[in-house]
Motif scaffolding. Structure first.
Motif, PDB file in Angstrom:
ATOM      1  N   ILE A  92      50.881 -71.802 -37.427  1.00  0.00           N
ATOM      2  CA  ILE A  92      51.990 -71.064 -38.036  1.00  0.00           C
ATOM      3  C   ILE A  92      51.673 -70.732 -39.496  1.00  0.00           C
ATOM      4  N   GLU A  93      51.124 -71.695 -40.233  1.00  0.00           N
ATOM      5  CA  GLU A  93      50.823 -71.467 -41.645  1.00  0.00           C
ATOM      6  C   GLU A  93      49.878 -70.287 -41.833  1.00  0.00           C
ATOM      7  N   GLU A  94      48.889 -70.186 -40.972  1.00  0.00           N
ATOM      8  CA  GLU A  94      47.922 -69.100 -41.084  1.00  0.00           C
ATOM      9  C   GLU A  94      48.569 -67.760 -40.769  1.00  0.00           C
ATOM     10  N   ILE A  95      49.392 -67.709 -39.734  1.00  0.00           N
ATOM     11  CA  ILE A  95      50.023 -66.452 -39.340  1.00  0.00           C
ATOM     12  C   ILE A  95      50.977 -65.956 -40.420  1.00  0.00           C
ATOM     13  N   VAL A  96      51.747 -66.871 -41.005  1.00  0.00           N
ATOM     14  CA  VAL A  96      52.684 -66.476 -42.060  1.00  0.00           C
ATOM     15  C   VAL A  96      51.941 -65.808 -43.218  1.00  0.00           C
ATOM     16  N   SER A  97      50.692 -66.200 -43.451  1.00  0.00           N
ATOM     17  CA  SER A  97      49.940 -65.645 -44.584  1.00  0.00           C
ATOM     18  C   SER A  97      49.348 -64.272 -44.296  1.00  0.00           C
ATOM     19  N   VAL A  98      49.292 -63.863 -43.026  1.00  0.00           N
ATOM     20  CA  VAL A  98      48.632 -62.585 -42.721  1.00  0.00           C
ATOM     21  C   VAL A  98      49.520 -61.571 -42.007  1.00  0.00           C
TER      22      VAL A  98
END
Length: 568
Positions: A558-564
């Motif tokens: 989730i953290e990675e997706i929120v950033s991109v």
């Protein structure tokens, strides 16, 4: 050893080395203090490291070898370069037809084993050897260039940038190519910086200066990582050396410059990479950014890009149309070129004439006619496209539609019986239609030629060391999925991923296929929001929805997706 605590627990109890009660005691200590299960077993003196290693190797049927007196044929030991031996902590020791036996410090690392199989083209049989023994064997069979980048950095303390010291010095105001060769330390450092970036699969190298230090950073999987900190006295020599390699003017420090390094000219290693070099004046010296262009890097297939099965099936149908235009859209570094190469590789056949205009040529593809554009001499995408139309093409790739001239020629080519691929810089698929019409392409031409638009992003892929956790209510709300979801995955970190928790990247896709209803909306100049609503109502999966599927599958976090990716 890259082996999970759970696996180790199963092995040690099944081998009878530890009792379930001892394992539980070690687990309790692990919960209290952290660290690995193996460390806690050793701390509690239930078993020493050698006994644990012997038990694990025996259970996994992996041999244990002492390299000190083991005879290795030099031609076998050197099948893998010194750099790769150090990177994977391994050395080849025996070859029998297509089976290569390698001594490894971590024979359980499946990522390293897969890489070695791909690099060497042979089946790999791992055996265990200690890391110090492997390093000694590497030095024995690869005697040249024994200095690592750490060794070079240590020696920088002796570097003198004054013109009075004759050795290891570049006179920065007067340096020429032959004079720079008198500075072996600087030459070695620049080479090591490039080679280390290559072995880490970095896409870019950043050389940056502050008052008290010079920093080298690598962009790996889309994120910048600090790799080296150098004393400021080295900065001018370092920049001058990169400029000499790039055929740039080392005396000009006030203006930006662009060049290219053909690294094969400067090394005897197997590192075959070109670098696109850019310099920029800053407050504390010239910043250097180098983009690595790995010419013989294998382009991924469509299956490897990360398209979900139903999206992949639809995409394969549209790229097999006899004519029309397919656009890939997204910001710089979102994987557009890689996706286009994969599409071309799939449709490239002996009876198909494929021609590309690129800036730069990132991968070389067999059987495809690839052309490098040179805008500085007037050889633009538009001019290349005009030339292609006289070359009897079936399929055309234009690296980017940047202006009205290129857009008009591209749409005309797609209308006259050619399948054309290109890219645009827009945020999502629907906005690309608006972008074309804003450039000056008539809506009826856009609707008549477009077959589909694929918006995309790249997200970091979770390493195999990922760990499960129960999602919070806030995370479930963000995913817009009702509970219960038993677990998701988050990064943990291990040596294979350099403690980041991520290794490699996965594509996120939004594929809009142009239907009759969408054609009507384009002809009526409907806004991008309406175009997107129509596409979603017809089954288009948005970037955010595609991301949710990758999260639930444990591919990314989730953290990675929120950033991109932005929410819908």
């Amino acid at each position: 050893m890259d082996i999970s605590d759970k696996k180790m627990e199963e092995i040690l109890t099944s081998q009878g080395l530890l009792t379930p009660e001892q394992i539980q005691s070690a687990r309790d200590l692990q919960k209290k203090e952290g660290g690995s299960l193996k460390q806690k077993i050793i701390t509690l003196e239930y078993a020493n490291e050698e006994a644990i290693l012997s038990s694990v190797l025996s259970h996994e049927n992996i041999g244990h070898i002492r390299l000190k007196n083991y005879p290795i044929r030099p031609e076998v030991a050197t099948l893998l370069t010194r750099e790769k031996c150090f990177f994977y902590k391994t050395i080849p020791i025996a070859l029998s037809r297509d089976l290569l036996t390698v001594a490894m410090a971590d024979p359980f690392n499946v990522v390293s084993l897969d890489d070695l199989h791909r690099i060497l083209g042979k089946e790999i049989l791992p055996v265990y050897a200690s890391e110090p023994e492997i390093k000694q064997a590497i030095d024995k069979y690869h005697p040249h260039d024994r200095m690592t980048i750490s060794d070079v950095v240590e020696k920088l303390e002796t570097f003198d940038d004054s013109a009075e010291t004759p050795t290891m010095v570049v006179d920065l105001e007067k340096a020429q190519g032959d004079e720079d060769e008198k500075s072996p330390l600087v030459v070695m450092l620049t080479n090591k910086i490039i080679e280390e970036a290559y072995h880490q699969n970095a896409s870019d190298i950043h050389i940056e200066h502050q008052e008290a230090r010079t920093t080298v950073r690598y962009r790996v999987d889309g994120n910048l990582r600090e790799a080296l900190v150098l004393p400021p006295k080295i900065k001018n020599a370092l920049v001058a050396r990169f400029k000499i390699m790039s055929n740039l003017d080392i005396a000009e420090k006030r203006l930006p410059q662009d060049g290219r390094i053909l690294y094969k000219k400067f090394t005897k290693t197997d590192v075959d990479v070109d670098l696109r070099v850019s310099t920029m004046p800053t407050a504390w010296g010239e910043k250097v950014v180098m983009r690595l262009l790995t010419k013989h890097h294998k382009s991924p297939t469509l299956e490897e890009l990360g398209l979900l099965p139903d999206t992949l099936e639809i995409y394969r149908k549209i790229i097999r149309k006899p004519w029309g235009m397919i656009l890939h859209v997204g910001p710089t570094g979102s994987g557009k070129s890689t996706a286009l190469y994969a599409a071309l590789a799939e449709i490239n056949k002996p009876d198909v004439n494929v021609q590309t205009a690129e800036d730069p040529i990132e991968y070389t593809l067999a059987g495809i006619n690839q052309t490098q554009v040179h805008p500085d001499i007037g050889f633009t995408f538009a001019r290349a496209l005009r030339g292609f139309l006289r070359q009897d093409p079936d399929v055309i790739l234009v690296g980017e539609i940047r202006d009205l001239e290129t857009a008009k020629i591209a749409t005309e080519a797609a209308l006259t019986g050619h399948l054309l691929f290109s890219t645009l810089h827009t945020n999502d698929a629907a906005q690309s239609v608006t972008r074309l019409t804003e450039m000056g392409v008539e809506p009826f031409l856009a609707s008549a030629t477009l077959l589909g638009v694929c918006a995309q992003r790249l997200a970091r892929r979770l390493c195999h060391c990922k760990q499960k956790y129960e999602p919070t209510p806030a995370e479930l709300a963000l995913l817009a999925i009702p509970p219960p979801i038993p677990f998701l995955y988050k990064p943990r970190g291990c040596p294979a991923c350099r403690k980041t928790g991520y290794k490699g990247r996965i594509g996120l896709y939004e594929l809009m296929v142009i239907t009759d209803e969408l054609k009507q909306a384009i002809n009526e100049r409907r806004p991008a929001t309406i175009v997107k609503q129509i596409a979603v109502s017809q089954g288009m999966r948005t970037l955010a929805q595609d991301s949710v599927q990758k999260i639930l599958a444990g591919v990314t976090s989730i953290e990675e997706i929120v950033s991109v990716v932005r929410e819908d």
